[in-house]
Design a protein around this motif. Sequence first.
Motif, PDB file in Angstrom:
ATOM      1  N   GLY A 331       0.964  -1.298  -0.027  1.00 14.70           N
ATOM      2  CA  GLY A 331      -0.222   0.244   0.017  1.00 14.70           C
ATOM      3  C   GLY A 331       0.747   1.096   0.194  1.00 14.70           C
ATOM      4  N   ARG A 332       0.669   2.125   1.042  1.00 16.09           N
ATOM      5  CA  ARG A 332       1.137   3.361   1.126  1.00 16.09           C
ATOM      6  C   ARG A 332       2.757   3.284   0.741  1.00 16.09           C
ATOM      7  N   TRP A 333       3.636   2.411   1.256  1.00 12.74           N
ATOM      8  CA  TRP A 333       5.051   2.265   1.365  1.00 12.74           C
ATOM      9  C   TRP A 333       5.443   1.795   0.103  1.00 12.74           C
ATOM     10  N   ASP A 357      -2.857   1.181  11.209  1.00 14.97           N
ATOM     11  CA  ASP A 357      -3.173   2.522  10.723  1.00 14.97           C
ATOM     12  C   ASP A 357      -2.444   3.108   9.742  1.00 14.97           C
ATOM     13  N   PHE A 358      -2.662   3.710   8.890  1.00 14.82           N
ATOM     14  CA  PHE A 358      -1.753   4.304   7.868  1.00 14.82           C
ATOM     15  C   PHE A 358      -1.115   3.558   6.961  1.00 14.82           C
ATOM     16  N   ARG A 359      -1.471   2.381   6.789  1.00 15.77           N
ATOM     17  CA  ARG A 359      -0.552   1.440   5.803  1.00 15.77           C
ATOM     18  C   ARG A 359      -1.175   1.341   4.295  1.00 15.77           C
ATOM     19  N   ARG A 418      -9.735  14.606   9.577  1.00 19.77           N
ATOM     20  CA  ARG A 418      -8.561  15.565   9.277  1.00 19.77           C
ATOM     21  C   ARG A 418      -7.538  14.802   9.557  1.00 19.77           C
ATOM     22  N   VAL A 419      -6.936  14.144   8.784  1.00 18.95           N
ATOM     23  CA  VAL A 419      -5.711  12.887   9.610  1.00 18.95           C
ATOM     24  C   VAL A 419      -4.616  13.865  10.193  1.00 18.95           C
ATOM     25  N   ASN A 420      -4.373  13.534  11.315  1.00 18.44           N
ATOM     26  CA  ASN A 420      -3.171  14.301  11.959  1.00 18.44           C
ATOM     27  C   ASN A 420      -3.431  15.762  12.045  1.00 18.44           C
ATOM     28  N   GLU A 421      -4.523  16.204  11.860  1.00 17.65           N
ATOM     29  CA  GLU A 421      -4.676  17.623  12.097  1.00 17.65           C
ATOM     30  C   GLU A 421      -5.418  17.622  13.438  1.00 17.65           C
TER      31      GLU A 421
HETATM   32  C1  LIG Z   1      -0.511  11.001   9.620  1.00 23.43           C
HETATM   33  O1  LIG Z   1       0.644  10.458  10.680  1.00 23.43           O
HETATM   34  C2  LIG Z   1       0.991   9.062  10.329  1.00 23.43           C
HETATM   35  C3  LIG Z   1       1.857   8.610  11.676  1.00 23.43           C
HETATM   36  O2  LIG Z   1       2.628   9.549  11.772  1.00 23.43           O
HETATM   37  C4  LIG Z   1       1.865   9.066   9.206  1.00 23.43           C
HETATM   38  O3  LIG Z   1       2.059   7.731   8.796  1.00 23.43           O
HETATM   39  C5  LIG Z   1       0.965   9.539   7.889  1.00 23.43           C
HETATM   40  O4  LIG Z   1       1.316   9.556   6.836  1.00 23.43           O
HETATM   41  C6  LIG Z   1       0.201  10.909   8.309  1.00 23.43           C
HETATM   42  N1  LIG Z   1      -0.889  11.177   7.082  1.00 23.43           N
HETATM   43  C7  LIG Z   1      -0.751  12.377   6.705  1.00 23.43           C
HETATM   44  C8  LIG Z   1      -1.944  12.659   5.583  1.00 23.43           C
HETATM   45  O5  LIG Z   1      -0.211  13.355   6.934  1.00 23.43           O
END
Ligand SMILES: *[C@@H]1O[C@H](CO)[C@@H](O)[C@H](O)[C@H]1NC(C)=O
Length: 614
Positions: A331-333, A357-359, A418-421
């Motif tokens: 996925g993301r990585w 989360d966040f994978r 609002r991810v991480n906000e």
């Molecule tokens: C939010 O934080 C997570 C963990 O630090 C990170 O993996 C993720 O990419 C961040 N997402 C955004 C949209 O900045």
Amino acid sequence: MLALRCSVYAIFLVRLVAIQSSPDVLEAENAVFFEGKQVIPRSEASGQATLKMKKGQTVSIEFCLMMHSEIEVHNVWYSNDGESDLITITVDNKKMGEVLTEPLYKDGAGWNIFKPSETLDHFIYLSEGRHQLSLYIEKGDEYGVEIDKIELFLHNGKEEHSLDCKVFCFDDISYDHGIADTGFGHYTSKGKLVQKSKKTLCAEEDNINIPIFHDSARKFIISVNHPHYTSFANNRMADFDNCKMTLSLWSFRDIDLSQTQRVTQSSEVATLSVTPLKTDWQSNLISYGLIIEFSLDGPRIGMMDSEIGSVIKVSFRGIIHPVDVSMQYFGRWSKWSESTNKTIYSNKTWDTWEVPDFRWREGRGNSIRLTITAFRIERIQIEEIVMNKRGLAMDQSMMVYYDGMTIIEVVDIDAWWRVNETMTLKTLNDGRVFQGVDYFRIYRKIPWSENNFCQVFVMYQDGNVRLLPITPHGLDWIPFGSSILIGQSDPMAVRPAAPLRNADIDPKELTIQLAYLDGSFLSLKLDVTMKETMIIVSNPFYARSLTSHPFLTFRSMWVSNGNADVDNVSVDGNEPHHILSGWSTLRGTSFAFFRKCISKHNTLSPDIRVKIID
Ligand SMILES: *[C@@H]1O[C@H](CO)[C@@H](O)[C@H](O)[C@H]1NC(C)=O
Ligand SMILES: *[C@@H]1O[C@H](CO)[C@@H](O)[C@H](O)[C@H]1NC(C)=O
Ligand SMILES: *[C@@H]1O[C@H](CO)[C@@H](O)[C@H](O)[C@H]1NC(C)=O
Ligand SMILES: *[C@@H]1O[C@H](CO)[C@@H](O)[C@H](O)[C@H]1NC(C)=O
């Protein structure tokens, strides 16, 4: 005399065609129960049934009007076998006319032949609500008459109506603009509402989306009050009928692994393929590769599916010897994860793998891969494979202020969209600072209660504000309904937001200084009276163009009349408009968002008004 009647009839016809093309129907068999009520099945009758009536009997059929209407009895459909009968028809005790049935002698076969009367002479004006149409058999032979249906014409200027009040709408609800009393409103330029709503069948979706534009927006008031309609029902539970349930992100069933060829299955968001990989003839073991590629909704459209962790569950069939299963995700990585291996021992039990989360990534480009190793001759099947979002933790709240009249709480939501906000809240009375806030809420003491408080104001980090008037006497709580986004947002966004950075609150004055991530700021003053809850917004600085970015956005829900948090909008006290249709922009300085029809959803959620002062 005859001529006059003809001309009246002609006008009458024109009117019928102009207003209503087909009549509303009352089925006679639905008459209110009476001793000896006889419903007869008849193949040619409307609803395949009639009501048998004899001389001297009276029956009543109830109907309900949603609005003030003029009623005419168009036709009474009946069947008769025998001598003619005389039927008197009344509505709410006013005589509408008489029907003389035609005699017919067919040894009983006449009962399945239906004839219309003519339009009756009189009409009646009825208010909204319940009414009764009654039939009285004044004269008749011993066999009586069978009534099939009664057709009514309703004149009320509307195309569509019905004779039941599943929905009850009040005609006399209005909001005056009340601008004169401020002395300012007359001089300010007009603001503009823009229609950006879409239809939905799901009551939990905010399909009403109305950005509000103004060229200065230096001072404005947002106020909420109890609905102007009269209802003491307090429905407030969520209704997920017709909502797309997103617990399961995708799933597949009945996958036979013992194929010698590659097989694929597809759903809307995912594609599964199984390929035999390699056979070890020595040990007689075979490996299958199962790959599922899928897309996920993410923050761009206001969803969290691509951000939050997930749980993959698999159940097998046909297990004889233990089967090794190895799972990896992509996925993301942009690289395959380490494998997590499990051995499966039994049929039809769920084995689960968790992905943190966040994978995943938003949109396409996500996969999972299962490598399944079993004896070649065994016929292993996957009964079901499902990917769900992980469960959410409860909101974490903390009280940051209490003085006997006011309570302030900050809240942290698991997987805030609002991810991480997050925002920072500061209480100005003691200078304390609270980090990581997703929303904060203010409660006020309920005047008629010794120790109960009610929420009157909630503000989320995305700029959304929910307001409530004080809980009415005799109720424990009332629901929020419509909300209003305070701050500049992108009007094209699927889920508009005006993300906040800081909120500094003076709890005694109930004033709040807001600072937004885009560099904007403004001041709010909260004013809670017995009648309404109001916020006065002033001293703004807007970081973006007021022409392209609205300063407010009204958000709500309308599925149908009677299932809506808002149904009308009126501007400057003028004729209201339907909230979802019939307009694309509306100009003015005072906007009322309210309901005319009693809603089964959030029945007592408030009406909202926005008044631009300067
Ligand atoms: C939010 O934080 C997570 C963990 O630090 C990170 O993996 C993720 O990419 C961040 N997402 C955004 C949209 O900045
Ligand atoms: C699983 O089901 C198959 C029949 O489909 C049966 O032959 C087998 O014994 C079952 N395995 C276990 C471990 O119960
Ligand atoms: C899991 O199984 C795969 C083969 O199916 C193997 O390549 C991998 O090394 C195993 N991983 C672990 C951690 O045992
Ligand atoms: C106001 O809303 C009601 C309910 O949705 C609707 O029947 C009515 O037509 C609306 N008023 C106008 C003027 O559109």
